[in-house]
Design an enzyme around this catalytic site. Structure first.
Site, short mmCIF file in Angstrom:
data_model
loop_
_atom_site.label_atom_id
_atom_site.label_comp_id
_atom_site.label_asym_id
_atom_site.label_seq_id
_atom_site.Cartn_x
_atom_site.Cartn_y
_atom_site.Cartn_z
N LYS A 204 12.96 5.78 -7.67
CA LYS A 204 12.40 6.17 -6.37
C LYS A 204 12.59 7.67 -6.22
O LYS A 204 13.51 8.25 -6.79
CB LYS A 204 13.17 5.48 -5.24
CG LYS A 204 13.12 3.95 -5.34
CD LYS A 204 12.27 3.37 -4.27
CE LYS A 204 12.24 1.86 -4.31
NZ LYS A 204 10.88 1.33 -4.17
N HIS B 268 9.22 -6.82 -12.58
CA HIS B 268 7.98 -6.14 -12.97
C HIS B 268 8.03 -5.55 -14.37
O HIS B 268 7.12 -5.76 -15.18
CB HIS B 268 7.66 -5.02 -11.97
CG HIS B 268 7.72 -5.45 -10.53
ND1 HIS B 268 7.29 -6.69 -10.12
CD2 HIS B 268 8.15 -4.81 -9.42
CE1 HIS B 268 7.46 -6.78 -8.79
NE2 HIS B 268 7.98 -5.66 -8.35
N ASP C 156 5.08 -12.48 -9.23
CA ASP C 156 5.44 -11.12 -9.60
C ASP C 156 4.15 -10.34 -9.45
O ASP C 156 3.24 -10.50 -10.27
CB ASP C 156 5.95 -11.06 -11.05
CG ASP C 156 6.44 -9.67 -11.39
OD1 ASP C 156 5.75 -8.70 -11.02
OD2 ASP C 156 7.53 -9.54 -11.98
N HIS C 157 4.06 -9.52 -8.42
CA HIS C 157 2.74 -8.97 -8.11
C HIS C 157 2.22 -8.03 -9.20
O HIS C 157 1.03 -7.78 -9.28
CB HIS C 157 2.70 -8.31 -6.72
CG HIS C 157 3.31 -6.95 -6.66
ND1 HIS C 157 4.65 -6.73 -6.56
CD2 HIS C 157 2.74 -5.71 -6.67
CE1 HIS C 157 4.88 -5.43 -6.52
NE2 HIS C 157 3.74 -4.78 -6.58
N ARG D 165 9.18 -18.17 13.82
CA ARG D 165 10.00 -18.65 14.93
C ARG D 165 9.40 -18.30 16.30
O ARG D 165 9.37 -19.11 17.20
CB ARG D 165 11.38 -18.01 14.80
CG ARG D 165 12.40 -18.49 15.80
CD ARG D 165 13.67 -17.67 15.65
NE ARG D 165 14.23 -17.82 14.31
CZ ARG D 165 15.17 -18.70 14.00
NH1 ARG D 165 15.65 -19.50 14.92
NH2 ARG D 165 15.63 -18.78 12.77
C1 BG6 Z 1 8.36 -4.12 -5.08
C2 BG6 Z 1 9.67 -3.43 -4.85
O1 BG6 Z 1 8.55 -5.33 -5.74
O2 BG6 Z 1 7.53 -3.29 -5.87
C3 BG6 Z 1 9.46 -2.09 -4.18
O3 BG6 Z 1 10.50 -4.23 -4.03
C4 BG6 Z 1 8.48 -1.26 -4.99
O4 BG6 Z 1 10.68 -1.39 -4.04
C5 BG6 Z 1 7.22 -2.05 -5.28
O5 BG6 Z 1 8.17 -0.11 -4.23
C6 BG6 Z 1 6.31 -1.29 -6.21
O6 BG6 Z 1 5.08 -1.93 -6.26
P1 BG6 Z 1 3.76 -1.13 -6.54
O7 BG6 Z 1 2.71 -2.17 -6.61
O8 BG6 Z 1 3.59 -0.16 -5.40
O9 BG6 Z 1 3.98 -0.41 -7.82
#
Ligand code: BG6
Length: 522
Positions: A373, A273, A210-211, A71
């Site tokens: 966490k 994940h 989904d990384h 924006r």
């Molecule tokens: C994200 C979450 O998808 O994955 C975060 O929203 C989390 O809360 C993160 O910290 C963890 O990813 P990685 O790659 O650091 O294990």
């Protein structure tokens, strides 16, 4: 930047990763990438740095335009400056004397518009056409939704309305949309989002990120299982006692109180994940190394997981919330004291589950998952714990000190695989002790592994959806998670408190009831 020759000269590697990377497949065809949410954290921390790293590794298309869409008005130049800073701070391959930057910066542009106003999309369309003419690019376009989730469907609808995404089947370049997480917040909203996207796009144009699937070690699960002859015969209920998957973080919620209050660990880590990792661990061999063949097998696993009835939720799921404590030597506040969190919040920052996969391969093998966490350290791993030998040949004393064999896949941070087994302690007695056989990525391949987003952006440009979640996978995962959310709402106890810097509430131990195992001490 190291060259192929440098790698060969060091003699460090048996496999040359650069050559492997370069010869694996051809670079994607020239295209434009539009980043919606260009002033956001994800663009700055992950996306631009990943694109830059791909450039450094020689993996980008020969011609590329990256257009930031947000924006706030700003010029191309201003946006380039911001992105240079982002790359400087976050790209693993950046170095000061880098000659690539100027060339890379010339392919970055900025388009100021609001997501809610159609004119901004009309002018984006004109801008892309102009850029394509000037740069000699085909009309291949990747739209990346790095925005708040409530914008996803607004943006996709607008793309359809102004013809930026023509109806499926129309001739011309390819059009794809990458959708960030979270994909819905329960089954109904995920279904609704799938429906809205499918009004404009074909399933094969939708790339749900989904990384975790972009992480090398997660992909290595497939290689470990299906490129080796020795593991697969043991990979079933005959030999496996149980499977543990841990995703522990020492970090707290990092200023994301507003988001996290609405999410919690189950939505934030498990729905996506952890269930993705579980499905790769538990799936049957696919009939081909091909996107749909692999995803077909993954979704079968998710569907075979026994659903948890609302009244059973406290038996199979334990949730926790961190209080104040000490993490890595530093005093940290409790979750309820974090900014944006209600003082009486019931949001879980830790969750542990015991799942059962009702299939021939896995009947009777508990899958234990935990994520939290403010745990003592950052570690993600999968542990396949095997059954103990059928006979105590070495006497009770020795046998009781012998832990069962375990194959551990370290996803992060010490990426690798280790196998634990018993060996005789040298000396006159027959004493058995646990030893480890280890593979470490760093030692064997001599190069840092690429960031997950590098691989995923590359695959999206190349049109390979293997590492993206299909709509049926997302819905199957939400089915399981929504059962738990409903159970919590109706019957769930409040989250147990645990001091920050500990391994979560002790109540999670009882998920092992009836088995010989316990949570691994990491
Ligand atoms: C994200 C979450 O998808 O994955 C975060 O929203 C989390 O809360 C993160 O910290 C963890 O990813 P990685 O790659 O650091 O294990």
């Amino acid at each position: 930047m190291p060259t192929i020759q440098d790698f060969e000269a060091t003699g460090k590697t048996e496999v040359n990763p650069l050559r492997e990377g370069l010869t694996r497949r051809k670079n994607p065809d020239p295209c434009s990438i539009v980043l919606f949410g260009a002033s956001g954290d994800l663009t700055r921390r992950k996306l631009l740095p990943a694109l830059y790293n791909l450039g450094r590794d020689g993996l980008l298309p020969s011609k590329l335009a990256i257009v930031g869409f947000a924006r706030r008005p700003k010029s191309d130049e201003e946006f380039r400056e911001e992105m240079l800073e982002a790359v400087r701070d976050n790209a693993r391959l950046y170095d000061e004397s880098d000659p690539l930057w100027d060339e890379f910066a010339r392919s970055i542009f900025y388009h100021a518009a609001a997501f809610e106003e159609l004119e901004g999309f009309g002018s984006l369309s004109e801008r892309l056409e102009r850029l394509e003419r000037e740069l000699g690019l085909p009309a291949n376009r990747l739209f990346y939704l790095a925005t708040a989730p409530n914008q996803f469907s607004t943006i996709v609808k607008a793309l359809g309305k102004v013809g930026l995404v023509p109806p499926p089947g129309t001739a011309g370049g390819w059009r794809r949309v990458v959708v960030e997480k979270p994909f819905g917040r329960d089954l109904a909203s995920a279904r609704a989002l799938n429906r809205e996207l499918r009004e404009v796009l074909d399933e094969n144009q939708i790339f749900r990120i989904d990384h975790y699937l972009g992480k090398e070690t997660v992909q290595n699960l497939l290689a470990l299982r299906f490129a080796n002859g020795i593991f697969e015969p043991l990979w079933n209920q005959k030999y496996v006692d149980h499977v543990q998957i841990t995703a522990a973080e020492s970090l707290g919620i990092e200023g994301r109180g507003g988001y996290y209050e609405q999410a919690g660990a189950l939505r934030d880590m498990v729905q996506n994940h952890m269930l993705q990792v579980l499905s790769l661990v538990a799936m049957e061999p696919p009939v081909a190394n091909e996107a749909n063949a692999i995803r077909d097998e993954k979704v079968k696993v998710l569907r075979a997981i026994r659903r948890i009835r609302p009244e059973e939720v406290d038996r199979f799921v334990v949730r926790g919330q961190y209080g104040p404590g000490l993490v890595l030597g530093e005093r940290v506040p409790g979750y309820r004291e974090e900014v944006g969190v209600l003082p009486d919040s019931r949001t879980e920052t830790f969750v542990a589950l015991r799942l059962a996969i009702e299939s021939w391969r896995w009947a009777g093998v508990p899958f234990l998952l935990r994520s939290g966490k403010r745990l003592p350290k950052r570690v993600t791993e999968v542990c396949i714990q095997f059954r103990t030998p059928p006979l105590h040949l070495f006497g009770e004393d020795t046998a009781s000190s012998v832990a069962p064999n375990a194959l551990v896949i370290n996803v992060q941070p010490d990426e690798g695989v280790s196998l634990r087994f018993g060996a005789k302690v040298p000396g006159p007695d027959l004493q058995v002790r646990q030893v480890k056989m280890e593979f470490r990525y760093g030692t064997s391949f001599g190069t840092p592994t690429p960031e997950a987003y590098e691989r995923l952006l590359l695959d999206a440009m190349a049109g390979d959806p293997t590492l993206f979640t299909r709509s049926d996978e997302v819905e199957a995962a939400w089915t399981l998670v929504t059962d738990i959310l409903n159970g919590w709402e109706r019957f769930g106890k409040d989250p147990y408190q645990y001091p920050a810097g500990t391994w979560g509430p002790q109540e999670a131990d009882r998920l092992f009831e009836g088995t010989a195992g316990s949570w691994r001490r990491l």
